[in-house]
Write an enzyme that holds these catalytic residues in place. Structure first.
Site, PDB file in Angstrom:
ATOM      1  N   ALA A 174       0.527  -1.196  -0.133  1.00 24.18           N
ATOM      2  CA  ALA A 174       0.045   0.337  -0.008  1.00 24.18           C
ATOM      3  C   ALA A 174       0.677   1.500   0.280  1.00 24.18           C
ATOM      4  CB  ALA A 174      -0.739   0.317   0.699  1.00 24.18           C
ATOM      5  N   TYR A 177       4.868   2.542  -1.917  1.00 29.83           N
ATOM      6  CA  TYR A 177       5.601   1.881  -1.921  1.00 29.83           C
ATOM      7  C   TYR A 177       5.931   1.113  -2.509  1.00 29.83           C
ATOM      8  CZ  TYR A 177       5.846   4.340   2.800  1.00 29.83           C
ATOM      9  OH  TYR A 177       5.701   4.978   4.071  1.00 29.83           O
TER      10      TYR A 177
END
Length: 345
Positions: A174, A177
């Site tokens: 999420a 990254y």
């Protein structure tokens, strides 16, 4: 409250439906070894009834790190240090999940051991690194060898987590990254199969980690929002959600952790919230998160929109939150200057 009742999720027996959300704390030393206070930091929340603890992001390698103070799970000393944490959490009746993290382009060679950060493509992020404020470096585009090595690093870190006594791992896919960078047209300009199939990298990591420790011990966190791209949104949320959920069905994931800044706020291009849209297509368990309150959690669990509810700031301010809710005692307010300066209350 249903929120405070025990529940069975797959092979996990939880003492409540309250989850401690992953929160970056940054108290590890320069070798990625956790601060001694980490033991009681997690233990006390388990003791007072948190059903599942998801740790702060743990680097899977030196090059995965994006700032100072981040713990790791890639050396023997790091693994040994985590054993005291997991042992005490289990004694207190809780479960603890290691969140596996690679920040990709959101880093600087200062943190990665002198090598350039890696990413799907050479697209520099706007902004500065956390804590030590330096502009993000332009990353080096990953070769196929880099991709294969990184997948292996996730699997190795997951195996290390099991050796350290964790109950499972959460793959951090999420918030912009590394894994998420493969899923966005802004950060992934590749022409090969990793550019054409934006969820391929995630799928391969899930399979590798599942083969390493068992797919029943794998959770995945994913999101629409990116920390470094505040204006980013899914052009077609319905299609994107179905795409990513198909990866989870295909790989056998049974618990997911959709992340939203606000649980009650609809997606930019949709009338539904992220969790409501996911429930439309997902028939397994999910964790709700995003400015969560006990009342919001109770409503969402009662309607089966989610099965578990993750809390961040309320649990920083109130390690005994579950006990306070059982007694109908008001929670203390979160104050960053107080609650971020130390691991222990």
């Amino acid at each position: 409250m249903e929120l405070l009742e025990p529940v069975q999720i797959g092979n996990y027996s939880l003492q409540s439906k309250v989850v401690m959300a992953p929160m970056t704390r940054g108290f590890a030393n320069d070798l990625g070894i956790i601060h001694p206070d980490t033991i009681n930091y997690y233990k006390i929340r388990a003791f007072y009834g948190v059903g599942m603890i998801i740790t702060e992001g743990i680097s899977i390698s030196k090059e995965a790190q994006g700032t100072v103070g981040i713990p790791g799970l890639y050396t023997l000393r790091q693994v040994e240090a985590w054993k005291d944490v997991t042992k005490e959490v289990h004694k207190a009746g809780g479960l603890i999940i290691a969140q596996l993290w690679h920040v990709g382009r959101l880093s600087h060679s200062y943190f990665t051991g002198g090598t350039k950060p890696i990413a799907p493509s050479a697209v520099q992020a706007n902004g500065q690194t956390h804590n030590i404020r330096m502009p993000y470096e332009t990353p080096r585009p990953m070769t196929i060898t880099d991709i294969e090595r990184t997948i292996a690093d996730f699997a190795a870190a997951a195996e290390n987590a099991m050796n350290a006594g964790f109950d499972g791992v959460e793959i951090h896919a999420a918030h912009g990254y590394l894994i998420d960078q493969f899923q966005s047209y802004i950060t992934n300009l590749r022409k090969d199969e990793y550019g054409q199939k934006k969820f391929l990298f995630l799928e391969q990591i899930i399979k590798a980690v599942g083969n390493s420790i068992g797919i029943d011990k794998v959770i995945v966190r994913f999101s629409e929002h990116k920390d470094d791209l505040p204006l980013y949104y899914w052009e077609n949320p319905e299609d994107t959600v179905q795409e990513i959920l198909n990866v989870f069905y295909k790989t056998g994931i049974s618990l997911i952790h959709p992340s939203s800044p606000s649980f009650k706020k609809p997606l930019t291009n949709h009338t539904l919230t992220l969790h409501a849209l996911i429930r439309k297509y997902w028939n397994k368990a999910s964790i709700g998160v995003g400015e969560m309150t006990p009342n919001i959690a109770e409503e969402a669990i009662s309607s089966s929109e989610i099965q578990l509810a993750a809390f961040a700031r309320p649990l920083l301010a109130n390690p005994d939150m579950v006990e306070l809710l059982k007694r109908s005692t008001p929670l203390k307010k979160y104050h960053p200057e107080t609650h971020l300066s130390t691991l222990l209350p």
